[in-house]
Design a protein around this motif. Sequence first.
Motif, PDB file in Angstrom:
ATOM      1  N   PRO A  65     -63.980  23.440 -28.767  1.00  0.00           N
ATOM      2  CA  PRO A  65     -65.112  24.457 -29.425  1.00  0.00           C
ATOM      3  C   PRO A  65     -64.341  25.636 -29.197  1.00  0.00           C
ATOM      4  N   ASP A  66     -64.830  26.690 -29.842  1.00  0.00           N
ATOM      5  CA  ASP A  66     -63.495  28.160 -29.622  1.00  0.00           C
ATOM      6  C   ASP A  66     -64.259  28.553 -28.514  1.00  0.00           C
ATOM      7  N   ALA A  67     -65.459  28.480 -27.610  1.00  0.00           N
ATOM      8  CA  ALA A  67     -65.733  28.835 -26.673  1.00  0.00           C
ATOM      9  C   ALA A  67     -66.123  27.374 -25.530  1.00  0.00           C
ATOM     10  N   PRO A  68     -65.055  27.156 -24.609  1.00  0.00           N
ATOM     11  CA  PRO A  68     -65.704  25.851 -24.023  1.00  0.00           C
ATOM     12  C   PRO A  68     -66.608  26.096 -22.549  1.00  0.00           C
ATOM     13  N   ALA A  69     -67.188  25.784 -22.393  1.00  0.00           N
ATOM     14  CA  ALA A  69     -67.923  25.568 -21.171  1.00  0.00           C
ATOM     15  C   ALA A  69     -67.217  26.247 -19.766  1.00  0.00           C
ATOM     16  N   VAL A  70     -66.398  24.756 -19.753  1.00  0.00           N
ATOM     17  CA  VAL A  70     -64.956  24.485 -19.062  1.00  0.00           C
ATOM     18  C   VAL A  70     -63.822  23.999 -19.260  1.00  0.00           C
ATOM     19  N   ALA A  71     -63.042  24.112 -18.914  1.00  0.00           N
ATOM     20  CA  ALA A  71     -61.448  23.271 -19.462  1.00  0.00           C
ATOM     21  C   ALA A  71     -61.581  21.586 -19.375  1.00  0.00           C
ATOM     22  N   PRO A 126     -83.323  23.397 -32.341  1.00  0.00           N
ATOM     23  CA  PRO A 126     -83.167  24.569 -32.373  1.00  0.00           C
ATOM     24  C   PRO A 126     -83.814  24.637 -30.400  1.00  0.00           C
ATOM     25  N   ALA A 127     -84.858  24.326 -29.998  1.00  0.00           N
ATOM     26  CA  ALA A 127     -85.487  24.403 -28.655  1.00  0.00           C
ATOM     27  C   ALA A 127     -84.344  23.146 -27.790  1.00  0.00           C
ATOM     28  N   ALA A 128     -83.779  22.545 -28.613  1.00  0.00           N
ATOM     29  CA  ALA A 128     -82.747  22.099 -27.538  1.00  0.00           C
ATOM     30  C   ALA A 128     -81.530  21.960 -27.719  1.00  0.00           C
ATOM     31  N   GLY A 129     -81.304  23.447 -28.188  1.00  0.00           N
ATOM     32  CA  GLY A 129     -80.380  24.347 -28.041  1.00  0.00           C
ATOM     33  C   GLY A 129     -78.995  23.741 -29.184  1.00  0.00           C
ATOM     34  N   GLN A 130     -79.152  23.309 -29.711  1.00  0.00           N
ATOM     35  CA  GLN A 130     -78.676  22.583 -31.220  1.00  0.00           C
ATOM     36  C   GLN A 130     -78.468  24.490 -32.046  1.00  0.00           C
ATOM     37  N   THR A 131     -77.463  24.399 -31.802  1.00  0.00           N
ATOM     38  CA  THR A 131     -76.967  25.821 -32.981  1.00  0.00           C
ATOM     39  C   THR A 131     -75.899  25.547 -34.048  1.00  0.00           C
ATOM     40  N   VAL A 132     -75.194  24.838 -34.081  1.00  0.00           N
ATOM     41  CA  VAL A 132     -74.402  23.703 -35.090  1.00  0.00           C
ATOM     42  C   VAL A 132     -75.503  22.666 -36.131  1.00  0.00           C
ATOM     43  N   PHE A 133     -75.623  22.901 -37.461  1.00  0.00           N
ATOM     44  CA  PHE A 133     -76.527  21.989 -37.646  1.00  0.00           C
ATOM     45  C   PHE A 133     -75.801  20.835 -38.284  1.00  0.00           C
ATOM     46  N   HIS A 134     -74.789  20.039 -37.225  1.00  0.00           N
ATOM     47  CA  HIS A 134     -73.558  19.335 -37.914  1.00  0.00           C
ATOM     48  C   HIS A 134     -73.728  18.298 -36.960  1.00  0.00           C
ATOM     49  N   LEU A 135     -73.703  17.529 -36.949  1.00  0.00           N
ATOM     50  CA  LEU A 135     -74.144  16.607 -35.209  1.00  0.00           C
ATOM     51  C   LEU A 135     -72.922  16.204 -34.645  1.00  0.00           C
ATOM     52  N   HIS A 136     -73.058  16.927 -33.031  1.00  0.00           N
ATOM     53  CA  HIS A 136     -72.287  16.562 -32.476  1.00  0.00           C
ATOM     54  C   HIS A 136     -72.134  16.450 -31.239  1.00  0.00           C
ATOM     55  N   VAL A 137     -70.823  15.879 -30.008  1.00  0.00           N
ATOM     56  CA  VAL A 137     -71.303  15.487 -28.723  1.00  0.00           C
ATOM     57  C   VAL A 137     -71.000  16.112 -28.347  1.00  0.00           C
ATOM     58  N   HIS A 138     -71.047  16.991 -27.018  1.00  0.00           N
ATOM     59  CA  HIS A 138     -70.195  17.142 -25.931  1.00  0.00           C
ATOM     60  C   HIS A 138     -69.964  16.971 -24.845  1.00  0.00           C
ATOM     61  N   VAL A 139     -68.546  16.472 -24.701  1.00  0.00           N
ATOM     62  CA  VAL A 139     -67.823  16.208 -24.049  1.00  0.00           C
ATOM     63  C   VAL A 139     -67.349  16.448 -22.635  1.00  0.00           C
ATOM     64  N   VAL A 140     -67.976  16.923 -21.670  1.00  0.00           N
ATOM     65  CA  VAL A 140     -67.251  18.165 -20.946  1.00  0.00           C
ATOM     66  C   VAL A 140     -66.694  17.761 -19.346  1.00  0.00           C
ATOM     67  N   PRO A 141     -65.888  17.686 -18.476  1.00  0.00           N
ATOM     68  CA  PRO A 141     -65.695  17.321 -17.555  1.00  0.00           C
ATOM     69  C   PRO A 141     -66.357  18.080 -16.145  1.00  0.00           C
ATOM     70  N   ARG A 142     -66.910  17.680 -15.864  1.00  0.00           N
ATOM     71  CA  ARG A 142     -66.919  18.391 -14.300  1.00  0.00           C
ATOM     72  C   ARG A 142     -67.353  18.586 -12.940  1.00  0.00           C
ATOM     73  N   GLU A 143     -67.508  19.668 -12.012  1.00  0.00           N
ATOM     74  CA  GLU A 143     -66.405  19.552 -10.290  1.00  0.00           C
ATOM     75  C   GLU A 143     -67.795  20.376  -9.945  1.00  0.00           C
ATOM     76  N   PRO A 144     -67.740  19.913  -8.371  1.00  0.00           N
ATOM     77  CA  PRO A 144     -69.055  20.384  -7.630  1.00  0.00           C
ATOM     78  C   PRO A 144     -68.900  22.359  -7.647  1.00  0.00           C
ATOM     79  N   GLY A 145     -69.789  23.024  -8.009  1.00  0.00           N
ATOM     80  CA  GLY A 145     -69.612  24.566  -8.350  1.00  0.00           C
ATOM     81  C   GLY A 145     -68.752  24.767  -9.690  1.00  0.00           C
ATOM     82  N   ASP A 146     -68.372  24.189 -10.602  1.00  0.00           N
ATOM     83  CA  ASP A 146     -68.207  24.651 -12.127  1.00  0.00           C
ATOM     84  C   ASP A 146     -69.503  26.147 -12.014  1.00  0.00           C
TER      85      ASP A 146
END
Length: 150
Positions: free
Chosen positions: A37-43, A96-116
């Motif tokens: 994405p243009d503005a990833p939540a995390v690396a 919209p209530a679920a946070g969808q802002t682009v109305f083309h189906l998409h799945v976010h794959v977000v790597p996580r670490e404690p305190g991110d």
Amino acid sequence: MTSSPSGEEGCAFCAIVQGHAPARVVWRSEDVIAFLPDAPAVAGHTLVVPTWHVRDIWDVDSSLGRKLAHATSRVAEGVASAAGTRQINIIQSNGPAAGQTVFHLHVHVVPREPGDRMPEMWPPDADWSPNNLDQMAADLRAAFAGSKGN
């Protein structure tokens, strides 16, 4: 399934699929494309998107669902390897209530670490009585019994 092989006019993700808009593509198959994405939540945050215009989960047929699930798993493996973690959120939002802002189906794959920088996903103060949970379960069983995916 309501979809369009040529894309939906004005859809940012269709423009990426068609090569009309820039994207940092990391993986692609005939049916699915994965890009940052243009503005990833995390690396390492990566989007997995069908190459056909599909608005949301309600428009996915079983064939595309299988392909999308397989692609999401494959992308998750790549993200996990690159990010050096096996802690990952798989997020797919509809409406919209679920946070969808682009109305083309998409799945976010977000790597996580404690305190991110990602917020907690579930409120810690959720307090449901056993009666509430029993009623929810009964309502869901009834919905499944009456659904066409039975």
